[in-house]
Design an enzyme around this catalytic site. Structure first.
Site, PDB file in Angstrom:
ATOM      1  N   LYS A  31      -2.360  12.124  -2.791  1.00 37.74           N
ATOM      2  CA  LYS A  31      -2.412  10.712  -2.621  1.00 37.74           C
ATOM      3  C   LYS A  31      -2.947   9.977  -1.252  1.00 37.74           C
ATOM      4  CE  LYS A  31       1.902   9.807  -5.663  1.00 37.74           C
ATOM      5  NZ  LYS A  31       2.989   9.001  -5.783  1.00 37.74           N
TER       6      LYS A  31
ATOM      7  N   ASP B 101       3.228   2.657  -6.977  1.00 36.02           N
ATOM      8  CA  ASP B 101       4.682   3.104  -6.642  1.00 36.02           C
ATOM      9  C   ASP B 101       5.585   1.947  -6.441  1.00 36.02           C
ATOM     10  OD1 ASP B 101       3.969   5.615  -7.504  1.00 36.02           O
ATOM     11  OD2 ASP B 101       3.372   6.241  -5.523  1.00 36.02           O
TER      12      ASP B 101
END
Ligand code: ATR
Length: 286
Positions: free
Chosen positions: A74, A111
């Site tokens: 990420k 997220d």
């Protein structure tokens, strides 16, 4: 599972991680693709960790529309992007890369949306002004959670085993307050929400030893880990009768805006992707 039909003109997207074999994203996105009757497919990719940059760079130009990004890529994903949304910048991490036809790579982080969606769904009314949210951890997952909670108007205390990293998060994300691990008990006494954003609780990792008994009876306990769905942390909280929020709800919550960005169409709400995911995890429960 029935194979999805797609043509030579299909829109291709996927998820990249190492390992990626446990990812539920292909199951979720392909179920939505089928329900929306799109000519599209969503596939898993698992490049060697030291080949991630080369893999992503090779996709410039849009032959693959985009990728969800999971561990351990990420932060690297954000570093490869030409533009990034504020959520990705705040988290220092991206869970979504979009490949523009002009060669640019756009990074996003959905997220935080997923986290707030999970809290709203499984703990309605969680956002109480009575006390702060406590986020455990100071990595990319924690940064994303802190940014989302601050954005939702919560006071946020960041508690991390390595205090200096909690201070860095608070320095970068104005409004968060760093707390030393040794002060965790005191921080929890006031907390209305506690979120585990550490790597502890992941399958194969040790659990967390958290004094949940000091929490008030209305506190909400969330774990961002979804494998196992009921982590030792959530089990402890349930045993105390506290409301819990699981990482699977967050996974689905981040997948909804990812799907729309990747395929240009809303995720069909009639598909019970949670039931599909629970079945894949070997569970039938709610
Ligand atoms: P990510 O970016 O994926 O969130 P990371 O940067 O590796 O992951 O961060 C992992 C987090 O889990 C850190 O906050 C780490 O604490 P330290 O900064 O002190 O290393 C935390 N962590 C991992 N195992 C832990 C454990 N057993 N107890 C408490 N915290 C733990």
């Amino acid at each position: 599972m029935r194979p999805t039909a797609f043509s030579g003109a299909a829109r291709v997207a996927g998820v990249v991680g190492a390992p990626v074999r446990q990812s539920l994203s292909p199951l979720i996105h392909n179920a939505w693709i089928a329900a929306a009757e799109l000519d599209a497919v969503y596939v898993p990719f698992s490049p060697a960790p030291n080949r991630f940059d080369a893999f992503v760079t090779a996709l410039k130009g849009g032959s693959v529309a985009g990728l969800n990004v999971t561990l351990p890529f990420k932060a690297a994903a954000l570093g490869l992007a030409d533009v990034a949304d504020p959520a990705a910048v705040a988290a220092g991490a991206a869970n979504l890369l979009l490949f523009c036809q002009d060669g640019r790579i756009e990074a996003r982080n959905t997220d935080g949306i997923g986290l707030l969606h999970a809290l709203d769904l499984q703990a309605p009314g969680w956002a109480s002004p009575a006390g702060p949210a406590v986020v455990l951890g100071a990595g990319g997952a924690a940064r994303g959670a802190v940014a989302a909670l601050l954005g939702a108007g919560s006071a946020v205390h960041v508690v991390n085993r390595t205090y200096e990293r909690a201070v860095e998060v608070a320095d970068d994300l104005q409004g968060a307050q760093p707390v030393a691990w040794g002060q965790l008990g005191e921080a929890l006494t006031e907390a209305t929400v506690v979120i585990n954003a550490t790597a502890a609780g992941l399958e194969g990792e040790g659990g967390l030893d958290i004094p949940l008994h000091v929490l008030g009876p209305h506190a909400v306990v969330m774990d961002m880990v979804y494998m196992p769905r009921l982590t030792p942390f959530l089990r402890q909280a349930k045993a105390r009768g506290l409301r819990t929020v699981d990482g699977l709800a967050m996974l689905i919550g981040q997948a909804v805006p990812s799907f729309e960005a990747l395929f240009g169409c809303p995720a069909p709400p009639e598909v019970d992707v949670r039931a599909l995911a629970l079945r894949a995890l070997g569970e039938a429960g709610p």
